[in-house]
Design an enzyme around this catalytic site. Structure first.
Site, mmCIF file in Angstrom:
data_model
loop_
_atom_site.group_PDB
_atom_site.id
_atom_site.type_symbol
_atom_site.label_atom_id
_atom_site.label_comp_id
_atom_site.label_asym_id
_atom_site.label_seq_id
_atom_site.Cartn_x
_atom_site.Cartn_y
_atom_site.Cartn_z
ATOM 1 N N THR A 128 0.794 -1.267 -0.026
ATOM 2 C CA THR A 128 -0.078 0.185 0.112
ATOM 3 C C THR A 128 0.887 1.058 0.110
ATOM 4 O OG1 THR A 128 -1.363 1.390 1.499
ATOM 5 C CG2 THR A 128 -0.298 -0.534 2.497
ATOM 6 N N GLU A 130 0.311 3.701 1.788
ATOM 7 C CA GLU A 130 0.498 4.049 3.293
ATOM 8 C C GLU A 130 1.708 3.915 3.464
ATOM 9 O OE1 GLU A 130 -1.714 5.596 5.360
ATOM 10 O OE2 GLU A 130 -3.114 5.952 3.644
ATOM 11 N N TYR A 152 -1.017 0.385 10.491
ATOM 12 C CA TYR A 152 -1.406 -0.258 9.545
ATOM 13 C C TYR A 152 0.051 -0.148 8.457
ATOM 14 C CZ TYR A 152 -3.417 -0.783 4.698
ATOM 15 O OH TYR A 152 -3.665 -1.141 3.375
ATOM 16 N N LYS A 156 2.118 -3.412 7.206
ATOM 17 C CA LYS A 156 2.271 -3.694 5.719
ATOM 18 C C LYS A 156 3.613 -3.454 5.172
ATOM 19 C CE LYS A 156 -1.903 -4.300 4.045
ATOM 20 N NZ LYS A 156 -2.502 -5.291 3.065
HETATM 21 P P1 NAP Z 1 -11.420 -4.631 2.476
HETATM 22 O O1 NAP Z 1 -12.635 -4.457 1.322
HETATM 23 O O2 NAP Z 1 -11.311 -4.027 3.611
HETATM 24 O O3 NAP Z 1 -11.308 -6.238 2.412
HETATM 25 C C1 NAP Z 1 -10.407 -6.961 3.144
HETATM 26 C C2 NAP Z 1 -10.661 -8.324 3.127
HETATM 27 O O4 NAP Z 1 -9.755 -9.096 4.387
HETATM 28 C C3 NAP Z 1 -12.115 -8.916 3.619
HETATM 29 O O5 NAP Z 1 -12.375 -9.927 2.805
HETATM 30 C C4 NAP Z 1 -11.981 -9.225 5.107
HETATM 31 O O6 NAP Z 1 -12.742 -10.219 5.588
HETATM 32 C C5 NAP Z 1 -10.481 -9.750 5.050
HETATM 33 N N1 NAP Z 1 -9.867 -10.053 6.384
HETATM 34 C C6 NAP Z 1 -9.774 -9.395 7.177
HETATM 35 N N2 NAP Z 1 -9.002 -9.565 8.413
HETATM 36 C C7 NAP Z 1 -8.818 -11.048 7.977
HETATM 37 C C8 NAP Z 1 -8.453 -12.097 8.694
HETATM 38 N N3 NAP Z 1 -7.718 -11.997 9.958
HETATM 39 N N4 NAP Z 1 -8.417 -13.213 8.183
HETATM 40 C C9 NAP Z 1 -8.818 -13.485 6.940
HETATM 41 N N5 NAP Z 1 -9.462 -12.623 6.425
HETATM 42 C C10 NAP Z 1 -9.546 -11.285 6.920
HETATM 43 O O7 NAP Z 1 -10.038 -4.255 1.450
HETATM 44 P P2 NAP Z 1 -9.799 -3.921 -0.003
HETATM 45 O O8 NAP Z 1 -10.136 -2.460 -0.355
HETATM 46 O O9 NAP Z 1 -10.301 -4.898 -0.873
HETATM 47 O O10 NAP Z 1 -8.272 -4.159 -0.210
HETATM 48 C C11 NAP Z 1 -7.779 -5.225 -0.433
HETATM 49 C C12 NAP Z 1 -6.314 -5.329 0.206
HETATM 50 O O11 NAP Z 1 -5.457 -4.465 -0.455
HETATM 51 C C13 NAP Z 1 -5.949 -5.328 1.622
HETATM 52 O O12 NAP Z 1 -5.080 -5.996 2.077
HETATM 53 C C14 NAP Z 1 -5.634 -3.806 1.755
HETATM 54 O O13 NAP Z 1 -5.109 -3.507 2.995
HETATM 55 C C15 NAP Z 1 -5.043 -3.459 0.374
HETATM 56 N N6 NAP Z 1 -4.854 -2.006 -0.180
HETATM 57 C C16 NAP Z 1 -6.207 -1.554 -0.538
HETATM 58 C C17 NAP Z 1 -6.188 -0.332 -0.771
HETATM 59 C C18 NAP Z 1 -7.289 0.368 -1.453
HETATM 60 O O14 NAP Z 1 -7.271 1.523 -1.763
HETATM 61 N N7 NAP Z 1 -8.519 -0.406 -1.232
HETATM 62 C C19 NAP Z 1 -4.851 0.179 -1.226
HETATM 63 C C20 NAP Z 1 -3.649 -0.329 -1.029
HETATM 64 C C21 NAP Z 1 -3.675 -1.578 -0.507
HETATM 65 P P3 NAP Z 1 -14.296 -9.783 6.461
HETATM 66 O O15 NAP Z 1 -15.398 -9.505 5.022
HETATM 67 O O16 NAP Z 1 -14.830 -10.948 7.227
HETATM 68 O O17 NAP Z 1 -14.025 -8.527 7.147
HETATM 69 P P1 GDP Z 2 -6.627 5.959 3.784
HETATM 70 O O1 GDP Z 2 -6.037 6.537 2.574
HETATM 71 O O2 GDP Z 2 -6.346 4.412 3.380
HETATM 72 O O3 GDP Z 2 -6.591 6.217 5.092
HETATM 73 O O4 GDP Z 2 -8.277 6.096 2.941
HETATM 74 P P2 GDP Z 2 -9.500 6.602 3.907
HETATM 75 O O5 GDP Z 2 -10.504 6.686 2.643
HETATM 76 O O6 GDP Z 2 -9.860 5.982 5.163
HETATM 77 O O7 GDP Z 2 -8.738 8.060 4.058
HETATM 78 C C1 GDP Z 2 -8.498 8.940 3.136
HETATM 79 C C2 GDP Z 2 -8.254 10.493 3.734
HETATM 80 O O8 GDP Z 2 -9.539 11.072 3.962
HETATM 81 C C3 GDP Z 2 -7.390 10.538 4.998
HETATM 82 O O9 GDP Z 2 -6.511 11.408 5.091
HETATM 83 C C4 GDP Z 2 -8.545 10.805 6.151
HETATM 84 O O10 GDP Z 2 -8.041 11.615 7.163
HETATM 85 C C5 GDP Z 2 -9.407 11.883 5.491
HETATM 86 N N1 GDP Z 2 -10.619 11.802 5.833
HETATM 87 C C6 GDP Z 2 -11.227 12.946 6.141
HETATM 88 N N2 GDP Z 2 -12.500 12.765 6.905
HETATM 89 C C7 GDP Z 2 -12.712 11.354 6.942
HETATM 90 C C8 GDP Z 2 -13.754 10.537 7.333
HETATM 91 O O11 GDP Z 2 -14.584 10.933 7.836
HETATM 92 N N3 GDP Z 2 -13.433 9.073 7.188
HETATM 93 C C9 GDP Z 2 -12.454 8.508 6.563
HETATM 94 N N4 GDP Z 2 -12.240 7.250 6.516
HETATM 95 N N5 GDP Z 2 -11.294 9.444 6.160
HETATM 96 C C10 GDP Z 2 -11.506 10.676 6.475
#
Ligand code: NAP
Ligand code: GDP
Length: 345
Positions: A128, A130, A152, A156
């Site tokens: 990520t 992050e 987090y 990661k």
């Molecule tokens: P998400 O919607 O939050 O999905 C996370 C998944 O992980 C869910 O299926 C959740 O299951 C499962 N999970 C959580 N804890 C677990 C555990 N202990 N054992 C087994 N499964 C578990 O995340 P996403 O947006 O699809 O992202 C996919 C991956 O990419 C994640 O690793 C995230 O950190 C990474 N990532 C995401 C972004 C983004 O912007 N979306 C960017 C960079 C990296 P439940 O349904 O049971 O909760």
């Molecule tokens: P992140 O980049 O994985 O932390 O994704 P988020 O969507 O949770 O947050 C993106 C940015 O939005 C971060 O800088 C947060 O501080 C900002 N943010 C501002 N208001 C909110 C809020 O109400 N909820 C979340 N989730 N993020 C917020």
């Protein structure tokens, strides 16, 4: 006839899990979806994608090493996509130990299971942006030094370096995709983009009259479309060698900009008044406050700016995104308006 490839996806119930499973099924893969058992139905995304009955579902937990070993031994998957994680940054300060165990140690369990029971398996690790945190370079690329700002991000980063180390130590095909934020109508409602579109849809259709409460409006993110990004995960595993790739759009926007853009699609014309904790967004059409700042949503340490440089991925993987920023806002806002009208929000 060539043998059908097996792809295992952890985190199958999440945003990316659904898009990736759909993509791989269309490519002819046998998809084993790993999920953790719970008391409620977590398969709504797979159902909405229309693939619930096409994925083979198996119990999995990132913290259960014995279960990961058994899965690896029994299926010997060609590809393993590790999408499972405690993925919400804000929650990682509330649950730092669990986050470190799941997002850091959990990946080490997978690497060990591959090393021991299925050395040919190619691993995609969901890293990520992050990990760049307090950014040391603009834009961020594969060689930019890391400076994570949350439990987090730190967890990661451990997983990322473990992948690099298992590549170099044991020849494990462990690829790390450093993906910048990617969103979609399937995004969890706790993340800021979806929180905005879901709330505006409820406001626009009269399901609520309360303003949307947000934290830091000035943080900037490089937002792409999840449907585009899962294709990159697959492309990364089709290369000759494991590697690290940044996936991003190269564009960045402040949160307030996403608020204005989504607001426009929902029929609001938002202008800002006040400063810091007292700032509000007023809809010029109705004169009503539709957004207000609530310090409850500020984070203990913020990632102020993310903007990625995807040129390596574009060059090596030959990839170009299909959905741009405005297209993404529109897609998410329109889907939530439709859901609100159908009583699904
Ligand atoms: P998400 O919607 O939050 O999905 C996370 C998944 O992980 C869910 O299926 C959740 O299951 C499962 N999970 C959580 N804890 C677990 C555990 N202990 N054992 C087994 N499964 C578990 O995340 P996403 O947006 O699809 O992202 C996919 C991956 O990419 C994640 O690793 C995230 O950190 C990474 N990532 C995401 C972004 C983004 O912007 N979306 C960017 C960079 C990296 P439940 O349904 O049971 O909760
Ligand atoms: P992140 O980049 O994985 O932390 O994704 P988020 O969507 O949770 O947050 C993106 C940015 O939005 C971060 O800088 C947060 O501080 C900002 N943010 C501002 N208001 C909110 C809020 O109400 N909820 C979340 N989730 N993020 C917020």
């Amino acid at each position: 006839m060539t043998k059908q490839k097996i792809a295992m996806i952890s985190g199958i119930t999440g945003q990316d899990g659904g898009y990736l499973a759909k993509f791989l099924l269309e490519k002819g893969y046998r998809v084993i979806g790993l999920y953790r058992r719970g008391a409620t139905d977590t398969f709504s995304r797979l159902k909405e994608h229309g693939i619930f009955d096409k994925v083979e579902l198996k119990d999995f937990d990132l913290l259960e090493f014995s279960n990961i070993c058994r899965l690896m031994k029994n299926y010997q998957p060609d590809e393993f996509y590790n999408l499972a994680a405690q993925s919400f940054v804000a929650a990682s300060w509330e649950e730092p130990i669990y986050t470190a165990q799941a997002d850091g140690m959990g990946v080490l369990y997978i690497l060990e299971a591959i090393r021991e029971f299925s050395p040919h398996t190619r691993l995609y690790q969901a890293s990520t942006s992050e990990m760049f945190g307090k950014v040391q370079e603009i834009p961020q690329k594969e060689t930019t030094p890391f400076y994570p700002r949350s439990p987090y991000g730190v967890a990661k980063l451990m997983a990322h370096w473990m992948c690099v180390n298992y590549r170099e130590s044991f020849n494990v095909f462990a690829t790390s995709g450093i993906l910048f934020n990617h969103e979609s109508p399937m995004r969890g409602k706790e993340f800021v983009t979806r929180k905005i579109t879901a709330h505006f849809a409820r406001l626009a259709t009269g399901l609520t009259d309360k303003p949307l409460e947000l934290g830091n409006l000035n943080a900037k993110r490089d937002w792409g479309f999840a449907g585009d990004y899962v294709e990159m995960m697959w492309l990364m595993l089709q290369q000759d060698k494991p590697d690290t790739y940044v996936i991003a759009t190269g564009e960045t926007h402040p949160i307030r900009d996403f608020v204005e853009e989504a607001g426009r699609v929902a029929g609001f014309d938002i202008k800002w008044q006040g400063e810091n904790e007292n700032e509000v967004g007023i809809d010029q059409n109705s004169g009503k406050v539709v957004v207000k700042v609530n310090p409850k949503f500020f984070r203990p340490a913020e990632v102020e700016l993310l903007i990625g440089d995807p040129s390596k991925a574009e060059k090596v993987l030959g990839w170009k995104r299909k959905v741009d920023y405005k297209g993404l806002c529109k897609m998410m806002m329109e889907k939530d308006l439709e859901r609100a009208k159908n009583g699904e929000l």
